[in-house]
Design an enzyme around this catalytic site. Structure first.
Site, PDB file in Angstrom:
ATOM      1  N   LYS A 145       0.858  -1.192   0.000  1.00 32.39           N
ATOM      2  CA  LYS A 145       0.000   0.000   0.000  1.00 32.39           C
ATOM      3  C   LYS A 145       0.894   1.243   0.000  1.00 32.39           C
ATOM      4  O   LYS A 145       1.456   1.633   1.009  1.00 32.39           O
ATOM      5  CB  LYS A 145      -0.933   0.038   1.219  1.00 32.39           C
ATOM      6  CG  LYS A 145      -2.153   0.873   0.896  1.00 32.39           C
ATOM      7  CD  LYS A 145      -2.697   1.740   1.991  1.00 32.39           C
ATOM      8  CE  LYS A 145      -1.890   2.852   2.521  1.00 32.39           C
ATOM      9  NZ  LYS A 145      -1.767   4.029   1.626  1.00 32.39           N
TER      10      LYS A 145
ATOM     11  N   CYS B 189      13.600  10.939   7.180  1.00 31.13           N
ATOM     12  CA  CYS B 189      13.405  10.552   8.585  1.00 31.13           C
ATOM     13  C   CYS B 189      14.673  10.760   9.398  1.00 31.13           C
ATOM     14  O   CYS B 189      14.598  11.004  10.596  1.00 31.13           O
ATOM     15  CB  CYS B 189      12.946   9.100   8.676  1.00 31.13           C
ATOM     16  SG  CYS B 189      14.060   7.953   7.842  1.00 31.13           S
TER      17      CYS B 189
ATOM     18  N   GLU C 224       9.635  16.537  14.980  1.00 35.63           N
ATOM     19  CA  GLU C 224      10.041  16.259  13.607  1.00 35.63           C
ATOM     20  C   GLU C 224       9.206  17.146  12.687  1.00 35.63           C
ATOM     21  O   GLU C 224       8.000  16.980  12.577  1.00 35.63           O
ATOM     22  CB  GLU C 224       9.752  14.793  13.260  1.00 35.63           C
ATOM     23  CG  GLU C 224      10.106  14.471  11.822  1.00 35.63           C
ATOM     24  CD  GLU C 224       9.678  13.082  11.379  1.00 35.63           C
ATOM     25  OE1 GLU C 224       8.506  12.726  11.575  1.00 35.63           O
ATOM     26  OE2 GLU C 224      10.523  12.361  10.833  1.00 35.63           O
TER      27      GLU C 224
ATOM     28  N   GLU D 160       8.887   1.565  11.131  1.00 32.98           N
ATOM     29  CA  GLU D 160       9.947   2.553  10.866  1.00 32.98           C
ATOM     30  C   GLU D 160       9.251   3.898  10.922  1.00 32.98           C
ATOM     31  O   GLU D 160       8.557   4.273   9.985  1.00 32.98           O
ATOM     32  CB  GLU D 160      10.563   2.344   9.475  1.00 32.98           C
ATOM     33  CG  GLU D 160      10.978   0.929   9.143  1.00 32.98           C
ATOM     34  CD  GLU D 160      12.092   0.414  10.025  1.00 32.98           C
ATOM     35  OE1 GLU D 160      12.854   1.244  10.562  1.00 32.98           O
ATOM     36  OE2 GLU D 160      12.190  -0.806  10.200  1.00 32.98           O
TER      37      GLU D 160
HETATM   38  P1  NAD Z   1       2.013   8.565   7.273  1.00 34.05           P
HETATM   39  O1  NAD Z   1       2.153   7.884   8.587  1.00 34.05           O
HETATM   40  O2  NAD Z   1       0.999   9.632   7.150  1.00 34.05           O
HETATM   41  O3  NAD Z   1       1.688   7.515   6.118  1.00 34.05           O
HETATM   42  C1  NAD Z   1       2.541   6.419   5.840  1.00 34.05           C
HETATM   43  C2  NAD Z   1       1.722   5.333   5.162  1.00 34.05           C
HETATM   44  O4  NAD Z   1       0.788   4.799   6.112  1.00 34.05           O
HETATM   45  C3  NAD Z   1       0.883   5.818   3.969  1.00 34.05           C
HETATM   46  O5  NAD Z   1       0.870   4.814   2.982  1.00 34.05           O
HETATM   47  C4  NAD Z   1      -0.485   6.013   4.609  1.00 34.05           C
HETATM   48  O6  NAD Z   1      -1.552   5.953   3.668  1.00 34.05           O
HETATM   49  C5  NAD Z   1      -0.535   4.830   5.558  1.00 34.05           C
HETATM   50  N1  NAD Z   1      -1.478   4.962   6.673  1.00 34.05           N
HETATM   51  C6  NAD Z   1      -2.017   6.095   7.184  1.00 34.05           C
HETATM   52  N2  NAD Z   1      -2.831   5.789   8.223  1.00 34.05           N
HETATM   53  C7  NAD Z   1      -2.790   4.440   8.373  1.00 34.05           C
HETATM   54  C8  NAD Z   1      -3.393   3.527   9.280  1.00 34.05           C
HETATM   55  N3  NAD Z   1      -4.211   3.930  10.250  1.00 34.05           N
HETATM   56  N4  NAD Z   1      -3.122   2.213   9.160  1.00 34.05           N
HETATM   57  C9  NAD Z   1      -2.273   1.774   8.199  1.00 34.05           C
HETATM   58  N5  NAD Z   1      -1.677   2.596   7.300  1.00 34.05           N
HETATM   59  C10 NAD Z   1      -1.928   3.914   7.387  1.00 34.05           C
HETATM   60  O7  NAD Z   1       3.478   9.100   6.909  1.00 34.05           O
HETATM   61  P2  NAD Z   1       3.897   9.974   5.660  1.00 34.05           P
HETATM   62  O8  NAD Z   1       3.448  11.378   5.896  1.00 34.05           O
HETATM   63  O9  NAD Z   1       3.522   9.284   4.407  1.00 34.05           O
HETATM   64  O10 NAD Z   1       5.504   9.899   5.769  1.00 34.05           O
HETATM   65  C11 NAD Z   1       6.262  10.765   6.553  1.00 34.05           C
HETATM   66  C12 NAD Z   1       6.688  10.087   7.833  1.00 34.05           C
HETATM   67  O11 NAD Z   1       7.412   8.895   7.526  1.00 34.05           O
HETATM   68  C13 NAD Z   1       7.641  10.918   8.660  1.00 34.05           C
HETATM   69  O12 NAD Z   1       7.233  10.904  10.014  1.00 34.05           O
HETATM   70  C14 NAD Z   1       8.974  10.196   8.523  1.00 34.05           C
HETATM   71  O13 NAD Z   1       9.870  10.347   9.593  1.00 34.05           O
HETATM   72  C15 NAD Z   1       8.548   8.790   8.382  1.00 34.05           C
HETATM   73  N6  NAD Z   1       9.603   7.995   7.758  1.00 34.05           N
HETATM   74  C16 NAD Z   1      10.314   7.127   8.534  1.00 34.05           C
HETATM   75  C17 NAD Z   1      11.363   6.387   7.985  1.00 34.05           C
HETATM   76  C18 NAD Z   1      12.158   5.397   8.807  1.00 34.05           C
HETATM   77  O14 NAD Z   1      12.919   4.631   8.230  1.00 34.05           O
HETATM   78  N7  NAD Z   1      12.033   5.392  10.134  1.00 34.05           N
HETATM   79  C19 NAD Z   1      11.674   6.553   6.642  1.00 34.05           C
HETATM   80  C20 NAD Z   1      10.936   7.465   5.881  1.00 34.05           C
HETATM   81  C21 NAD Z   1       9.887   8.169   6.451  1.00 34.05           C
END
Ligand code: NAD
Length: 518
Positions: A203, A312, A413, A278
């Site tokens: 997804k 991140c 963040e 992550e």
């Molecule tokens: P997000 O949490 O909004 O979304 C991430 C994914 O999760 C998307 O595909 C989204 O549609 C899905 N999602 C949203 N709600 C959900 C739920 N309730 N259940 C299951 N899936 C759901 O994050 P984003 O805005 O897309 O990405 C930015 C974030 O990602 C930042 O906080 C960043 O730090 C983090 N990030 C972490 C790493 C790491 O390796 N730790 C790497 C890259 C990004």
């Protein structure tokens, strides 16, 4: 520059064929994308939501927010594919060949994939090319590991027992991907899951589904049976349905801490399962008096502003020795002010727009809050829209300064091109303040004194520490967080092991005495 959506005629090349499988016949307007279930597009209900490309400012595609029935269909395909054993019990060599062939196909289409990355994220073409190369590298690495899934043997337990362990594929894996590196992070999850023998439902973020659809199409072309991987488009509820599904055995998620918390709480609602989270980060960067300031300024400009700061592990909180902090802040501000924002397709461009207007608004609001909290603005802080590129969500690289650890800038963040410079007066103080963060993803230490750097490194409570470096990730090395940054590293052997289950086998070496009659 492409400004019309599909067909994706960029620099004379039509990229549309990479997405042919996912296109659904529709009337006028930007092309409509469906989920790819078992190799075919499933038309979304309704018209779909229009996604504006941050690169062009124009509509790029329409996509649905899938109902749980599409998740059901995708999981059912993955389940039945797994249960037949066609993929999971194929030889390691067969799995390796599909992954290696996919890497070759990706490499052959690297320019096209990079264009797609630019279109869906707005990042400069140089960064997009690097992302494609990183994903190819991941497919190659895990292709090798597919042939080397090992357990261990334990000989000397007891004269009557010989034992060994077997690593078996975990089953159906749900992979949830964010938008900041849509291809790079897919590369952290999809190849290890497939190399381990899992079948998969991906997804992607609703903002950036194009590269996931393209890479999965290339996997089919490389010979993967279509039921083994599906891509479900949609927002949070589609992800939540995947996480909770009884037939999904493991979930690997990358995204925000808030979503990670939700997933951790709900993953076991229908059955128990392992999840890899992550999540977010606030990477402390420790700069000691023994650092080479020229190297630090160059390194931290990259650490803070690469990928528009939407990383991140971005160097978003700099803790510098008081003897160098002011000079570092000034020099970093000067470098930031000199970065070239503009057309993502220009080779000269150093920063592109943020991912969306909504995200721009959130980061801008956090900068404004910081001002109100008394944080000093050394550079940037204002939205900027270069003439050449029109009104897209460009945010000037921003350098802030404060010694207030409770401030928004030092604590949260912001996930944009914003870093904050703070000063410390002793190394003990620096470590204590760095470790007080709710996050524990990564840190970096800048010092030319090896003993000092190593000592600091061992005292920092994060999953990764770079010494005189930042942000780099390699498929060979596990990458994962602690505390609010999540748990269970990906990449490396550890990352692939997540997609396997252990089986312990005990072999009776001698005939046993009857417990009841002996
Ligand atoms: P997000 O949490 O909004 O979304 C991430 C994914 O999760 C998307 O595909 C989204 O549609 C899905 N999602 C949203 N709600 C959900 C739920 N309730 N259940 C299951 N899936 C759901 O994050 P984003 O805005 O897309 O990405 C930015 C974030 O990602 C930042 O906080 C960043 O730090 C983090 N990030 C972490 C790493 C790491 O390796 N730790 C790497 C890259 C990004």
């Amino acid at each position: 520059m492409n400004t019309t959506g599909f067909p994706l005629d960029v620099a004379g090349r039509d990229l549309g064929d990479l997405l042919d499988r996912a296109k659904v016949p529709a009337g006028d307007g930007p092309p409509l994308l469906g989920s790819l279930v078992g190799g075919s597009a499933v038309a979304p209900q309704g018209e779909g939501t229009v996604r504006i490309s941050p690169a062009t400012g124009q509509p790029l595609f329409r996509a649905g927010d899938e109902s749980t029935s599409v998740v059901e269909a995708a999981v059912a395909r993955a389940r039945s594919s797994f249960d037949t054993g066609r993929w999971g019990r194929a030889s390691g060599r067969d799995r390796a060949r599909v992954l290696a062939r996919t890497a070759q196909l990706m490499e052959a289409r690297a320019d096209d994939l990079a264009e797609l990355v630019v279109l869906e994220t707005g990042k400069p073409i140089r960064e997009a090319r690097g992302e494609v190369a990183a994903a190819v590298n991941a497919f190659e690495y895990f292709s090798g590991l597919a042939r080397d899934v090992n357990g261990r043997t334990v000989r000397d337990i007891d004269a009557s027992v010989f034992a060994f362990t077997v690593r078996e594929p975990a089953g159906v894996a749900g992979l949830i991907v964010p938008w900041n590196f849509p291809l790079g992070i897919l590369g952290q999850k999809l190849p290890p899951a497939l190399a381990a023998g899992c079948t998969v439902v991906v997804k992607p973020s609703p903002l950036t589904p194009l590269t996931a659809l393209a890479v999965v199409s290339l996997l089919y072309e490389a010979g993967l049976e279509p039921d083994a991987v599906s891509v479900v488009l949609g927002e949070g509820p589609a992800g939540a349905a995947l996480v909770a599904h009884r037939e999904v055995d493991v979930v690997s998620f990358t995204g925000s801490t808030a979503t990670g918390r939700h997933i951790a709480a709900h993953a076991g609602s229908q059955r128990l399962k392992r999840v890899a989270l992550e999540a977010g980060g606030k990477t402390p960067v420790l700069v000691t008096a023994n650092a080479d300031l020229d190297e630090v300024v160059a390194g931290l400009t990259f650490a803070a502003f690469f990928n528009q700061g939407q990383v991140c592990v971005a160097g978003s909180r700099i803790l510098a020795d008081a003897s160098v902090a002011d000079e570092l802040g000034e020099r970093l501000a000067a470098r930031a002010a000199g970065l070239l924002l503009g057309d993502p397709w220009s080779e000269a461009t150093q920063m592109g727009p943020l991912i969306s207007q909504q995200h721009f608004d959130g980061v801008s609001a956090a900068i404004e809050t910081s001002r109100q909290e008394g944080v000093r603005v050394l550079a940037g802080g204002d939205p900027s829209a270069p003439e050449a590129t029109g009104a897209r969500p460009f945010l000037a690289p921003t350098v802030l300064a404060t010694d207030d650890d409770g401030s928004t800038a030092a604590r949260e963040e912001l996930f944009g091109p914003v870093t904050v410079v703070q000063s410390f007066t002793s190394l003990d103080e620096a470590v204590t303040r760095a470790n007080a963060s709710a996050y524990g993803l990564a840190a970096s230490v800048w010092s030319n004194d090896l003993r000092e750097a190593l000592d600091l490194t061992l005292r920092l409570r994060t999953g990764t520490v770079w010494i005189n470096g930042s942000t780099d990730a390699f498929p060979e090395l596990p990458l994962g967080g602690r505390r609010d940054s999540g748990y269970q590293a990906e990449f490396g052997r550890e990352g692939m092991e997540f997609f396997t289950e252990n089986k312990t086998v005990q072999v009776g070496r001698t005939r046993r005495k009857d417990w009841y009659t002996a």
